[in-house]
Design a protein around this motif. Structure first.
Motif, PDB file in Angstrom:
ATOM      1  N   THR A  59     -56.459   4.047   0.004  1.00 45.30           N
ATOM      2  CA  THR A  59     -56.964   3.159  -1.031  1.00 45.30           C
ATOM      3  C   THR A  59     -57.297   1.798  -0.445  1.00 45.30           C
ATOM      4  O   THR A  59     -56.483   1.226   0.290  1.00 45.30           O
ATOM      5  N   CYS A  64     -58.259   3.764  -6.836  1.00 44.60           N
ATOM      6  CA  CYS A  64     -57.190   4.285  -5.979  1.00 44.60           C
ATOM      7  C   CYS A  64     -57.581   5.669  -5.482  1.00 44.60           C
ATOM      8  O   CYS A  64     -58.254   6.423  -6.180  1.00 44.60           O
ATOM      9  N   GLU A 100     -57.374   0.756 -10.287  1.00 47.52           N
ATOM     10  CA  GLU A 100     -56.579  -0.376  -9.833  1.00 47.52           C
ATOM     11  C   GLU A 100     -56.433  -1.357 -10.991  1.00 47.52           C
ATOM     12  O   GLU A 100     -57.396  -1.659 -11.681  1.00 47.52           O
TER      13      GLU A 100
END
Length: 139
Positions: free
Chosen positions: A90, A116, A122
């Motif tokens: 990520t 992610c 996120e």
């Protein structure tokens, strides 16, 4: 360790642990520096994989020092994401300057670039910071 970059741009690399690498970006990420950026980060990822195998899960990029990011710089970030995401890594774009926030919003790439690797979104707060770093000056 700071690696050689074109004048006006640099990347500082810090391997935190087998699961995390931190990059600090300084200067202008554009047509002139995009390929060098990808070379440095690619070499860093390759060396990390040789040493630790596929353990890497997060690549934190402190973007506070970015003075400018043009479409070529954005293309470099998207290229990096295309490499890391399938490997389960990520990207964490931390301390995003206003011009980066605007570029991501204007191009509609915010969610794609910051998703992610496990498929979740996120959590981003005001100012483009990760929700868990509000008020933090580290990383």
């Amino acid at each position: 360790m700071t690696l050689h970059q074109p004048v006006g741009f640099s990347v500082t690399v810090e391997a935190v642990d087998p699961r995390t690498i931190r990059l600090t970006l300084q200067g202008v990420l554009d047509f002139e520096s995009g390929d060098e950026f990808l070379d440095v980060v690619g070499n860093t990822l390759d060396a990390h994989a040789v040493e630790h195998g596929p353990a890497l899960r997060e690549l934190h990029m402190n973007c506070a020092g970015l003075r400018l990011l043009d479409s070529s710089g954005l293309a470099a970030l998207l290229t990096l994401r295309r490499r890391t995401h399938p490997a389960g890594v990520t990207l964490r774009l931390r301390h995003r300057p206003v011009q980066l926030i605007r570029m991501l919003a204007l191009t509609g790439t915010t969610e794609y670039l910051t998703a992610c690797a496990d498929g979740t979104a996120e959590a981003v707060g005001p100012g483009g910071e990760l929700a868990d770093e509000a008020g933090s000056t580290s990383s």
